[in-house]
Design a protein around this motif. Structure first.
Motif, PDB file in Angstrom:
ATOM      1  N   ARG A   1       4.110   7.623  -2.594  1.00  0.00           N
ATOM      2  CA  ARG A   1       2.737   7.694  -2.083  1.00  0.00           C
ATOM      3  C   ARG A   1       2.121   6.320  -1.862  1.00  0.00           C
ATOM      4  N   ASN A   2       2.609   5.311  -2.584  1.00  0.00           N
ATOM      5  CA  ASN A   2       2.090   3.954  -2.416  1.00  0.00           C
ATOM      6  C   ASN A   2       2.888   3.140  -1.421  1.00  0.00           C
ATOM      7  N   GLY A   3       3.822   3.791  -0.738  1.00  0.00           N
ATOM      8  CA  GLY A   3       4.604   3.096   0.275  1.00  0.00           C
ATOM      9  C   GLY A   3       5.782   2.316  -0.272  1.00  0.00           C
ATOM     10  N   GLU A   4       6.129   2.509  -1.539  1.00  0.00           N
ATOM     11  CA  GLU A   4       7.218   1.753  -2.148  1.00  0.00           C
ATOM     12  C   GLU A   4       8.565   2.423  -1.906  1.00  0.00           C
ATOM     13  N   THR A   5       9.582   1.605  -1.653  1.00  0.00           N
ATOM     14  CA  THR A   5      10.942   2.087  -1.491  1.00  0.00           C
ATOM     15  C   THR A   5      11.762   1.730  -2.735  1.00  0.00           C
ATOM     16  N   ALA A   6      13.003   2.215  -2.782  1.00  0.00           N
ATOM     17  CA  ALA A   6      13.855   1.942  -3.943  1.00  0.00           C
ATOM     18  C   ALA A   6      14.053   0.444  -4.149  1.00  0.00           C
ATOM     19  N   LEU A   7      14.133  -0.325  -3.062  1.00  0.00           N
ATOM     20  CA  LEU A   7      14.348  -1.767  -3.171  1.00  0.00           C
ATOM     21  C   LEU A   7      13.188  -2.458  -3.883  1.00  0.00           C
ATOM     22  N   MET A   8      12.010  -1.839  -3.864  1.00  0.00           N
ATOM     23  CA  MET A   8      10.847  -2.412  -4.544  1.00  0.00           C
ATOM     24  C   MET A   8      10.811  -2.060  -6.022  1.00  0.00           C
TER      25      MET A   8
ATOM     26  N   ALA B   1      23.517  -0.497   1.944  1.00  0.00           N
ATOM     27  CA  ALA B   1      23.240   0.907   2.256  1.00  0.00           C
ATOM     28  C   ALA B   1      22.158   1.056   3.315  1.00  0.00           C
ATOM     29  N   GLY B   2      21.576  -0.064   3.763  1.00  0.00           N
ATOM     30  CA  GLY B   2      20.583  -0.019   4.839  1.00  0.00           C
ATOM     31  C   GLY B   2      19.142  -0.224   4.416  1.00  0.00           C
ATOM     32  N   ALA B   3      18.906  -0.735   3.224  1.00  0.00           N
ATOM     33  CA  ALA B   3      17.530  -0.975   2.782  1.00  0.00           C
ATOM     34  C   ALA B   3      16.846  -1.965   3.712  1.00  0.00           C
ATOM     35  N   ASP B   4      15.666  -1.629   4.153  1.00  0.00           N
ATOM     36  CA  ASP B   4      14.883  -2.487   5.050  1.00  0.00           C
ATOM     37  C   ASP B   4      14.151  -3.536   4.225  1.00  0.00           C
ATOM     38  N   LEU B   5      14.531  -4.791   4.419  1.00  0.00           N
ATOM     39  CA  LEU B   5      13.950  -5.882   3.629  1.00  0.00           C
ATOM     40  C   LEU B   5      12.486  -6.120   3.930  1.00  0.00           C
ATOM     41  N   GLU B   6      12.031  -5.763   5.107  1.00  0.00           N
ATOM     42  CA  GLU B   6      10.680  -6.146   5.529  1.00  0.00           C
ATOM     43  C   GLU B   6       9.653  -5.036   5.443  1.00  0.00           C
TER      44      GLU B   6
ATOM     45  N   ASP C   1      -0.116  -2.191  -0.359  1.00  0.00           N
ATOM     46  CA  ASP C   1      -0.800  -3.449  -0.633  1.00  0.00           C
ATOM     47  C   ASP C   1      -0.251  -4.597   0.203  1.00  0.00           C
ATOM     48  N   GLY C   2       0.645  -4.263   1.134  1.00  0.00           N
ATOM     49  CA  GLY C   2       1.210  -5.289   2.001  1.00  0.00           C
ATOM     50  C   GLY C   2       2.313  -6.102   1.355  1.00  0.00           C
ATOM     51  N   GLU C   3       2.879  -5.589   0.268  1.00  0.00           N
ATOM     52  CA  GLU C   3       3.895  -6.333  -0.476  1.00  0.00           C
ATOM     53  C   GLU C   3       5.299  -5.871  -0.108  1.00  0.00           C
ATOM     54  N   THR C   4       6.199  -6.845   0.133  1.00  0.00           N
ATOM     55  CA  THR C   4       7.596  -6.543   0.431  1.00  0.00           C
ATOM     56  C   THR C   4       8.416  -6.578  -0.855  1.00  0.00           C
ATOM     57  N   ALA C   5       9.690  -6.217  -0.740  1.00  0.00           N
ATOM     58  CA  ALA C   5      10.584  -6.271  -1.900  1.00  0.00           C
ATOM     59  C   ALA C   5      10.714  -7.692  -2.419  1.00  0.00           C
ATOM     60  N   LEU C   6      10.745  -8.671  -1.512  1.00  0.00           N
ATOM     61  CA  LEU C   6      10.851 -10.069  -1.939  1.00  0.00           C
ATOM     62  C   LEU C   6       9.631 -10.482  -2.749  1.00  0.00           C
ATOM     63  N   MET C   7       8.465 -10.045  -2.324  1.00  0.00           N
ATOM     64  CA  MET C   7       7.243 -10.402  -3.033  1.00  0.00           C
ATOM     65  C   MET C   7       7.198  -9.738  -4.403  1.00  0.00           C
ATOM     66  N   ALA C   8       7.673  -8.497  -4.489  1.00  0.00           N
ATOM     67  CA  ALA C   8       7.735  -7.824  -5.783  1.00  0.00           C
ATOM     68  C   ALA C   8       8.712  -8.553  -6.700  1.00  0.00           C
TER      69      ALA C   8
ATOM     70  N   GLY D   1      18.356 -12.543   3.869  1.00  0.00           N
ATOM     71  CA  GLY D   1      17.512 -12.802   5.029  1.00  0.00           C
ATOM     72  C   GLY D   1      16.086 -12.327   4.927  1.00  0.00           C
ATOM     73  N   ALA D   2      15.619 -12.014   3.731  1.00  0.00           N
ATOM     74  CA  ALA D   2      14.219 -11.591   3.577  1.00  0.00           C
ATOM     75  C   ALA D   2      13.282 -12.707   4.021  1.00  0.00           C
ATOM     76  N   GLN D   3      12.236 -12.342   4.744  1.00  0.00           N
ATOM     77  CA  GLN D   3      11.282 -13.328   5.244  1.00  0.00           C
ATOM     78  C   GLN D   3      10.459 -13.909   4.108  1.00  0.00           C
ATOM     79  N   ILE D   4      10.367 -15.234   4.088  1.00  0.00           N
ATOM     80  CA  ILE D   4       9.721 -15.941   2.981  1.00  0.00           C
ATOM     81  C   ILE D   4       8.204 -15.990   3.116  1.00  0.00           C
ATOM     82  N   GLU D   5       7.712 -16.116   4.336  1.00  0.00           N
ATOM     83  CA  GLU D   5       6.288 -16.394   4.550  1.00  0.00           C
ATOM     84  C   GLU D   5       5.428 -15.169   4.817  1.00  0.00           C
ATOM     85  N   VAL D   6       5.956 -13.986   4.605  1.00  0.00           N
ATOM     86  CA  VAL D   6       5.153 -12.775   4.781  1.00  0.00           C
ATOM     87  C   VAL D   6       4.008 -12.791   3.778  1.00  0.00           C
ATOM     88  N   LYS D   7       2.835 -12.305   4.202  1.00  0.00           N
ATOM     89  CA  LYS D   7       1.668 -12.278   3.317  1.00  0.00           C
ATOM     90  C   LYS D   7       1.238 -10.844   3.040  1.00  0.00           C
ATOM     91  N   ASP D   8       0.696 -10.625   1.834  1.00  0.00           N
ATOM     92  CA  ASP D   8       0.194  -9.302   1.488  1.00  0.00           C
ATOM     93  C   ASP D   8      -1.241  -9.142   1.971  1.00  0.00           C
TER      94      ASP D   8
END
Length: 430
Positions: A303-310, A327-332, A337-344, A361-368
């Motif tokens: 419900r909060n938009g989180e995937t298994a990678l998070m 397995a195909g997890a989408d890194l981006e 809250d605008g948070e990616t797996a890398l940010m978590a 290859g996760a994007q470093i400069e993404v902002k929440d």
């Protein structure tokens, strides 16, 4: 208390307590309750990391107090808060917490004396009693003033008001005085964001306030009442059989349920999680493989938009990260809250998982949603190794969030000396 614990959203108060917080002795984080003879820990006065550690490491009975906004996670402090000793009984208003709604008005407002009882307000209240306004001038001719009120029309002194020029990002601050009034003078004309913050109150931001040159504008803040929860803590466990089996690392039960036709992607309502997310949190690669082979959607959101990678945890190994990515997890993908797996991962004391995401290859400069990057989050938590990994990957050291804070500013506010030195040595500024 379960051994596995990764989120404050997994806790509930099993035995609510009606004792008055302001009648207890102690400080803003922990007070002693003479009624139940226990220390009561205020999770909302701690950082998320501090609160997680307290609950995860507790043995047996634990009594907590926290504020949770409707449909939101438990509210924790963005930065470590100073401790203030309680010297006298204060207003009972702070038995509740508040959410803010701002309204524009040219009318006079009621000025019934009021105060908060949260000891974090001590410094604000002193300024309010003295009628001080903390502000800077920009050499312009616009003025903004207003009154901070509760929903009953009573004034709220000691609130911290921040005004941000949305074009220049320059900031000014004021403290509402003993009549609840704040004021900013000599402003450049333009568009501003107003932020209201006070201990015991939920933070609020109102954007796109236009201040014409040569005019005085009024913005009043009307605060509505919410509530704190206090009592014995209990960890919420899943009710869906498949998710519960994964939560308990019961591989045999998972296989049996899948063979009988269980929905592999079912989201448990109690903990808002899938079986795959629980297997990831437990770092159980074999269980993950079984679920994926059964057709689990690697990018299924809760419900909060989180995937298994998070759901990576402090125990997650690099192989777990690689399994999910292969397995195909989408890194981006971002959560609500605008948070990616890398940010978590940047907030976890697990540099291996963070590096695995970077290498993938996760994007470093993404902002929440608050304009914060992974580097800022790592600096805020004081995780020097994560900061080093992100800088080595090319993270922009002086990027700024919506509050115009850099990673160094976040580290300084958290008093993380090692991270501060590291960032300064690399050219970090505030």
């Amino acid at each position: 208390m379960p051994k596995r614990f990764s989120s404050l959203d997994d806790i509930r108060v099993s035995s609510p307590c009606s004792a008055e917080w302001d009648s207890m002795t102690g400080n803003d984080r922990v007070r002693f309750c003479s009624h139940c003879k226990l220390s009561v820990h205020n999770l909302s006065a701690m950082t998320q990391r501090e609160a997680l550690r307290l609950v995860a490491n507790s043995q047996g009975r634990l009594c907590v107090r926290y504020y949770r906004q409707p449909q939101r996670s438990i509210q924790t402090a963005t930065l470590p808060q100073p401790l203030h000793q309680i010297t006298r009984r204060t207003s009972r208003i702070a038995a509740g917490a508040f959410t803010a709604a701002l309204s524009l008005s040219m009318n006079a407002v009621a000025r019934t004396p009021a105060s908060t009882d949260d000891p974090l307000a001590a410094s604000y209240q002193m300024a309010a009693r003295e009628g001080k306004f903390l502000r800077e001038t920009q050499g312009g001719s616009a003025t903004l003033t207003g009154t901070i009120l509760d929903s009953q029309g009573a004034i709220v002194p000691g609130a911290r008001i921040k005004l941000v020029n949305q074009a220049t990002r320059s900031e000014q601050e004021s403290v509402s005085n003993n009549e609840g009034i704040y004021r900013f003078d000599s402003l450049e004309s333009g568009t501003y964001a107003l932020k209201v913050d006070a201990p015991g109150f939920a933070g609020f931001e109102m954007k796109d306030i236009t201040l014409p040159s040569g005019e005085e504008s009024h913005v009043n803040a009307i605060l509505s009442i919410g509530a704190f929860t206090m009592g014995d803590v209990a960890i919420v466990e899943p009710s869906e059989p498949l998710v519960k089996a994964a939560y308990e690392n019961n591989l045999a039960a998972v296989k049996k349920l899948l063979a009988s036709g269980a929905d592999v992607d079912v989201v448990d309502k109690a903990i808002d999680s899938t079986a795959l997310a629980q297997a990831t949190a437990n770092n159980n690669r074999e269980l993950m493989r079984v679920l994926l082979h059964a057709g689990a959607d690697i990018n299924r959101r809760n419900r909060n938009g989180e995937t298994a990678l998070m759901y990576l945890s402090g125990q997650s190994g690099t192989d777990t990260v690689r399994d999910l990515i292969q397995a195909g997890a989408d890194l981006e993908l971002k959560d609500d809250d605008g948070e990616t797996a890398l940010m978590a991962a940047a907030r976890l004391d697990n540099t291996g998982s963070l590096k695995a995401l970077i290498d993938a290859g996760a994007q470093i400069e993404v902002k929440d949603e608050e304009g914060q990057t992974a580097l800022m989050l790592a600096a805020r938590e004081g995780l020097a190794d994560n900061v080093r990994a992100l800088l080595a990957a090319g993270a922009q050291i002086n990027s700024r969030d919506e509050n115009d804070w850099t990673a160094l500013r976040h580290a300084r506010e958290g008093s993380h000396e090692e991270v501060m030195k590291l960032l300064r040595d690399r050219g970090g500024i505030e």
